[in-house]
Design a protein around this motif. Structure first.
Motif, short mmCIF file in Angstrom:
data_model
loop_
_atom_site.label_atom_id
_atom_site.label_comp_id
_atom_site.label_asym_id
_atom_site.label_seq_id
_atom_site.Cartn_x
_atom_site.Cartn_y
_atom_site.Cartn_z
N HIS A 39 1.15 -6.92 -1.06
CA HIS A 39 0.48 -5.88 -1.89
C HIS A 39 0.09 -4.79 -0.98
O HIS A 39 -0.71 -3.87 -1.56
N THR A 40 0.46 -4.89 0.17
CA THR A 40 0.28 -3.91 1.32
C THR A 40 1.00 -2.78 1.20
O THR A 40 0.82 -1.45 1.55
N ASP A 41 2.28 -2.94 0.71
CA ASP A 41 3.38 -2.00 0.66
C ASP A 41 2.95 -0.63 -0.18
O ASP A 41 3.24 0.49 0.35
N GLY A 176 6.34 -1.57 -4.04
CA GLY A 176 6.52 -0.64 -2.73
C GLY A 176 7.96 -0.80 -2.37
O GLY A 176 9.14 -1.24 -3.14
N ILE A 177 8.25 -0.48 -1.23
CA ILE A 177 9.67 -0.51 -0.70
C ILE A 177 9.92 -1.62 0.40
O ILE A 177 10.97 -1.71 0.81
N ARG A 197 4.18 3.65 5.38
CA ARG A 197 3.85 5.05 5.36
C ARG A 197 4.85 5.98 5.79
O ARG A 197 5.14 6.89 5.39
N SER A 198 5.27 5.49 7.16
CA SER A 198 6.18 6.21 7.93
C SER A 198 7.69 5.77 7.48
O SER A 198 8.67 6.47 7.86
N LEU A 199 7.71 4.72 7.11
CA LEU A 199 9.02 3.83 6.80
C LEU A 199 9.60 3.46 8.15
O LEU A 199 10.90 3.36 7.98
#
Length: 389
Positions: A39-41, A176-177, A197-199
């Motif tokens: 759940h951090t994504d 998220g991703i 964040r930055s991917l």
């Protein structure tokens, strides 16, 4: 779900039977296990998943009439829609995944005038509902296939964004991703350290094979759905916590901010925030520990992650807790639930020689508790999405 030895022939043969012609080719993508970082994504944080040796295969060929048809071994009907008619409000059911990716690629700049229709047929051995992201496997297989067939030349980061857009806007799951990134970037005996964040994605060797360790999946068979209220409620709590703390996302907080968070937030929101903050740190600590000490040293971090998800984020269920506790007591290096929660699977990092013992102990514990027998199997960190021909 199709037997793993048959998914390639099942996709090709199913295509021939359903559409009466040969596919242009086969493309595949794996499910994933999230080693740590739950759940951090969607909080712009860090995750550490790996692709698994369970895959979804799509046989696909273009059409000249602008129509998309999708079929599969796991649904009797063939779903059909024109490319020009693709719209989130017109798509439902399992076909939301392939139709959704086609729509999302158009939103990412694919030229509608050259985006042909296509026939597609799917076969998979990724368990559904186990938290192993069978959805991202479908999405990523379609993404790499259309990237080639439509001549898009998109990089993996863009394909991951398209898969996430499909999941969020068409399927209706606020994920998220991470899942798409793991399915696309995966490598053998390695995990993907992803900054959501930055991917930025870095492939980190796990060293499980050399250390004689295996990942045991314990699928509780308790069904879950990312599109239901529990997942949405947790995301809303995280957003509320970030707003109350005056930050863009919980990624911007660290352990030093927790005392202030406790004074500002109600108890439930605080515990949600504490899980995200500590889980982000556990991801960073896991990557560092792998580099400095090796895979047998990460067990305590896996264990702590489960406690945080059970007590602070409150997304575990009794079956998952029993699976984790039994694995830990039976020789696992570490164990935790994995995936979005409210059911699904637990993972245990287990010395190879103890896998059978741990599995038997879990089965016995479930029987004693009156729970349905879990599905148990090992997975190996494997290659990401690819063309198969």
């Amino acid at each position: 779900m199709t037997d793993s030895t048959d998914i390639y022939s099942a996709a090709r043969d199913g295509f021939r039977e359903r559409y009466g012609r040969e596919p242009l080719g086969l493309w595949s993508a794996p499910g994933r296990v999230n080693l740590i970082g739950e759940h951090t994504d969607y909080n712009d944080g860090f995750v550490f998943p790996f692709a698994i040796d369970r895959r979804t295969v799509v046989a696909l060929a273009p059409r000249e009439d602008g129509v998309i048809r999708v079929g599969s071994t796991f649904a009797a009907d063939t779903e059909e829609m024109a490319v020009e008619s693709l719209s989130p409000d017109r798509i439902a059911g399992w076909s939301a995944y392939p139709f959704g990716v086609a729509w999302a690629l158009l939103q990412h700049g694919a030229d509608a005038s050259t985006a042909t229709g296509f026939d597609a047929y799917f076969a998979s051995d990724v368990p559904v509902g186990a938290g192993l992201s069978s959805s991202a496997a479908i999405e990523s297989a379609v993404a790499v296939a259309l990237n080639e067939v439509w001549g898009l030349e998109y990089n993996k980061r863009t394909l991951a964004r398209a898969g996430q857009l499909a999941e969020n806007q068409v399927v209706g799951a606020p994920t998220g991703i991470m899942d798409q990134s793991a399915s696309l970037f995966g490598k053998q005996d390695a995990a993907v350290f992803l900054d959501c964040r930055s991917l930025d994605a870095e492939v980190i060797p796990l060293g499980f094979e050399g250390a004689g360790l295996e990942i045991l999946i314990i699928d509780t068979k308790v069904s879950h759905s990312h599109a239901d209220g529990g997942y949405k409620d947790r995301r809303a709590s995280c957003e509320a916590g970030a707003a109350a703390m005056g930050v863009e996302s919980l990624r911007d907080l660290d352990a030093d901010d927790l005392p202030r968070a406790e004074s500002v937030l109600d108890d439930v929101t605080f515990r949600r925030v504490r899980h995200i903050v500590t889980e982000n740190q556990r991801v960073l600590d896991t990557v560092r520990t792998l580099r400095e000490e090796g895979p047998r040293a990460i067990g305590g971090l896996l264990d702590a992650s489960h406690v945080s998800m059970r007590d602070d984020f409150e997304i575990s269920v009794p079956e998952l807790d029993l699976a984790v506790a039994t694995a830990q007591a039976s020789g696992a290096v570490g164990a935790r639930m994995t995936g979005g929660g409210f059911g699904g699977a637990a993972i245990a990092l287990v010395p190879s020689e103890l896998v059978a013992d741990v599995s038997r102990a879990v089965s016995a514990a479930f029987a004693d508790a009156g729970y349905a027998a879990p599905d148990q199997f090992t997975v190996r960190p494997s290659e990401g999405a690819r063309a198969e021909r």
